[in-house]
Design a protein around this motif. Structure first.
Motif, PDB file in Angstrom:
ATOM      1  N   CYS A 145       9.127   2.404  -2.850  1.00  0.00           N
ATOM      2  CA  CYS A 145       8.588   1.389  -1.706  1.00  0.00           C
ATOM      3  C   CYS A 145       9.384   1.888  -0.219  1.00  0.00           C
ATOM      4  N   SER A 146      10.478   2.286  -0.853  1.00  0.00           N
ATOM      5  CA  SER A 146      10.944   2.697   1.071  1.00  0.00           C
ATOM      6  C   SER A 146      10.241   3.629   1.543  1.00  0.00           C
ATOM      7  N   ILE A 147       9.441   4.486   1.025  1.00  0.00           N
ATOM      8  CA  ILE A 147       8.866   5.235   2.044  1.00  0.00           C
ATOM      9  C   ILE A 147       7.330   5.049   1.758  1.00  0.00           C
ATOM     10  N   THR A 148       6.769   3.693   1.163  1.00  0.00           N
ATOM     11  CA  THR A 148       5.171   3.239   1.180  1.00  0.00           C
ATOM     12  C   THR A 148       5.560   2.267   2.305  1.00  0.00           C
ATOM     13  N   TYR A 149       3.978   3.011   3.481  1.00  0.00           N
ATOM     14  CA  TYR A 149       3.944   1.731   4.493  1.00  0.00           C
ATOM     15  C   TYR A 149       2.813   0.573   3.625  1.00  0.00           C
ATOM     16  N   GLY A 150       2.378   1.481   2.583  1.00  0.00           N
ATOM     17  CA  GLY A 150       0.829   0.481   1.826  1.00  0.00           C
ATOM     18  C   GLY A 150       0.061   0.788   1.845  1.00  0.00           C
ATOM     19  N   PHE A 151      -1.294   0.167   0.605  1.00  0.00           N
ATOM     20  CA  PHE A 151      -2.248   0.582   0.176  1.00  0.00           C
ATOM     21  C   PHE A 151      -3.472   0.764   1.437  1.00  0.00           C
ATOM     22  N   THR A 152      -4.578   1.061   0.872  1.00  0.00           N
ATOM     23  CA  THR A 152      -6.276   1.054   1.278  1.00  0.00           C
ATOM     24  C   THR A 152      -6.603   0.931   0.244  1.00  0.00           C
ATOM     25  N   ASP A 153      -7.875   0.560   0.236  1.00  0.00           N
ATOM     26  CA  ASP A 153      -8.844   0.493  -1.385  1.00  0.00           C
ATOM     27  C   ASP A 153      -9.986   1.316  -0.153  1.00  0.00           C
ATOM     28  N   THR A 154     -10.750   2.432  -1.031  1.00  0.00           N
ATOM     29  CA  THR A 154     -11.858   2.734   0.230  1.00  0.00           C
ATOM     30  C   THR A 154     -12.808   2.492  -0.159  1.00  0.00           C
ATOM     31  N   ILE A 211      -5.688   3.759   8.066  1.00  0.00           N
ATOM     32  CA  ILE A 211      -3.734   2.904   8.507  1.00  0.00           C
ATOM     33  C   ILE A 211      -4.613   1.583   8.702  1.00  0.00           C
ATOM     34  N   SER A 212      -5.721   0.932  10.081  1.00  0.00           N
ATOM     35  CA  SER A 212      -5.985  -0.036  10.037  1.00  0.00           C
ATOM     36  C   SER A 212      -6.585  -0.980   9.310  1.00  0.00           C
ATOM     37  N   ARG A 213      -7.261  -0.563   8.316  1.00  0.00           N
ATOM     38  CA  ARG A 213      -7.535  -1.333   7.098  1.00  0.00           C
ATOM     39  C   ARG A 213      -6.293  -1.811   6.116  1.00  0.00           C
ATOM     40  N   ALA A 214      -5.068  -0.917   6.127  1.00  0.00           N
ATOM     41  CA  ALA A 214      -4.024  -1.290   5.523  1.00  0.00           C
ATOM     42  C   ALA A 214      -4.042  -1.849   5.347  1.00  0.00           C
ATOM     43  N   VAL A 215      -3.189  -2.024   3.218  1.00  0.00           N
ATOM     44  CA  VAL A 215      -3.014  -4.009   2.911  1.00  0.00           C
ATOM     45  C   VAL A 215      -0.869  -3.569   3.300  1.00  0.00           C
ATOM     46  N   SER A 216      -0.406  -4.062   3.583  1.00  0.00           N
ATOM     47  CA  SER A 216       1.204  -3.575   3.960  1.00  0.00           C
ATOM     48  C   SER A 216       1.922  -3.721   2.188  1.00  0.00           C
ATOM     49  N   PHE A 220       1.258  -6.702  -0.275  1.00  0.00           N
ATOM     50  CA  PHE A 220       0.057  -6.541  -1.388  1.00  0.00           C
ATOM     51  C   PHE A 220       1.765  -7.358  -2.716  1.00  0.00           C
ATOM     52  N   LEU A 221       3.140  -7.354  -2.348  1.00  0.00           N
ATOM     53  CA  LEU A 221       2.635  -7.760  -3.254  1.00  0.00           C
ATOM     54  C   LEU A 221       4.021  -9.338  -3.586  1.00  0.00           C
ATOM     55  N   GLU A 222       3.238  -9.708  -2.214  1.00  0.00           N
ATOM     56  CA  GLU A 222       3.166 -10.769  -1.846  1.00  0.00           C
ATOM     57  C   GLU A 222       1.790 -11.661  -3.230  1.00  0.00           C
ATOM     58  N   ARG A 223       0.642 -10.817  -2.706  1.00  0.00           N
ATOM     59  CA  ARG A 223      -0.421 -11.226  -3.203  1.00  0.00           C
ATOM     60  C   ARG A 223       0.062 -10.916  -4.704  1.00  0.00           C
ATOM     61  N   GLN A 224       0.905 -10.163  -5.384  1.00  0.00           N
ATOM     62  CA  GLN A 224       0.542  -9.703  -6.845  1.00  0.00           C
ATOM     63  C   GLN A 224       1.493 -11.167  -7.386  1.00  0.00           C
ATOM     64  N   ALA A 225       3.122 -11.553  -6.282  1.00  0.00           N
ATOM     65  CA  ALA A 225       3.882 -13.390  -6.320  1.00  0.00           C
ATOM     66  C   ALA A 225       2.234 -14.282  -7.751  1.00  0.00           C
TER      67      ALA A 225
END
Length: 312
Positions: A145-154, A211-216, A220-225
């Protein structure tokens, strides 16, 4: 005590010190394509093969799973386990202990010396939760998590009409001779990373778009919660099944509505109590709904529930 993934996704409101604050992309952000092959299609599947590609650098690791590989998954990916060995289309592959593979994976990402954006096809719904659960198991989640900005689904970026599967897109659009071998090895994690990179280049999807379509990571973690809370609460709404739509049932679960709460409001205030319980404003919107038909369905189900209890 180190905050665990379970605590993070179950208590995002009280463990905000663990979930990173949204951070703007850094100038040095690196796009990392990631893919996995797993024992099955459920949220508790084990990772058998994980791969990553960033520019000319790549990583892959094979692991012996702790659970059987589903027959359909084996048919698609070519992976199977026989006599304690992992086979890829009946050929033995060298495996790495899960903890070693996890460390190697995170070290590969850290070795890029940059904030990273993880990109994958259907990654948010499938791969990312599995990867984070795997890393949490080996005490590597915080480092990741310390190095990850987020995820982008293609998937939404590459979808062509009704065609969304990566392998189908690849066969239709990556038609030059050099792609033939990649098509033959589809559903190999590393191969799929190269194929996805090829599709992104074919459709001219720039890093800026990714980058513009990324989920931070925080979102992402809040959605998992939210999903975990929803799934946990659904068991308290079983008597309401078929009285309302699945969408409405999930919404009730997310908002903490329970059969006990509905019964309590009905006993205290009758039909009006349930109307208020479902329709009270939350951030300017009804907690659940003010739709009269849905509310009446809920009221009737509560009445039936109480009638059955009284006869038991």
């Amino acid at each position: 005590m180190r905050p665990t993934m379970e605590k993070a996704i179950n208590a995002t409101c009280t463990r905000n010190e663990f979930i990173p604050k949204p951070a703007p992309p850094q100038l040095s952000i690196e796009i990392v394509i990631v893919d996995t092959e797993t024992t099955g299609f459920e949220a508790n599947a084990d990772i058998v093969h994980i791969a990553a590609k960033c520019g000319t650098q790549s990583f892959q690791a094979f692991m012996i799973p702790q659970q059987p590989i589903h027959a359909k998954a084996s048919e698609i990916s070519g992976f199977s386990v026989e006599n304690g060995y992992l086979l890829y289309f009946k050929q033995r592959v060298e495996t790495t202990p899960s903890v070693t593979a996890a460390n190697d994976f995170v070290n590969f990402l850290c070795g890029l010396n940059s904030q990273i954006l993880i990109v994958g096809h259907n990654i948010i719904r499938f791969d990312a939760p599995l990867i984070l659960r795997w890393l949490e198991k080996h005490d590597l989640l915080e480092k990741m998590c310390s190095i990850t900005y987020g995820f982008t689904d293609t998937m939404p970026l590459l979808r062509q009409g009704k065609i969304s599967k990566q392998a189908v897109l690849a066969k239709q659009y990556l038609t030059s001779p050099e792609w033939k071998l990649f098509h033959e090895k589809a559903h190999n994690a590393l191969t799929d990373c190269y194929v996805l990179n090829g599709l992104l280049e074919h459709f001219e999807i720039s890093n800026e778009v990714l980058i513009s379509r990324a989920v931070s990571l925080k979102a992402f973690l809040e959605r998992q919660a939210m999903l975990r809370k929803q799934n946990a609460q659904l068991r308290f709404l079983r008597p309401m099944e078929n009285a309302v739509s699945e969408y409405m049932l999930n919404k009730m679960a997310r908002q903490g509505v329970t059969m006990e709460g509905l019964v309590r409001e009905y006993k205290l205030h009758g039909d009006e109590g349930i109307k208020v319980y479902l329709g009270e404003p939350v951030n300017g919107k009804p907690r659940i709904t003010t739709n009269n038909r849905i509310v009446q369905n809920v009221i009737e189900r509560v009445k039936n529930f109480l009638a059955k209890k009284s006869t038991n």
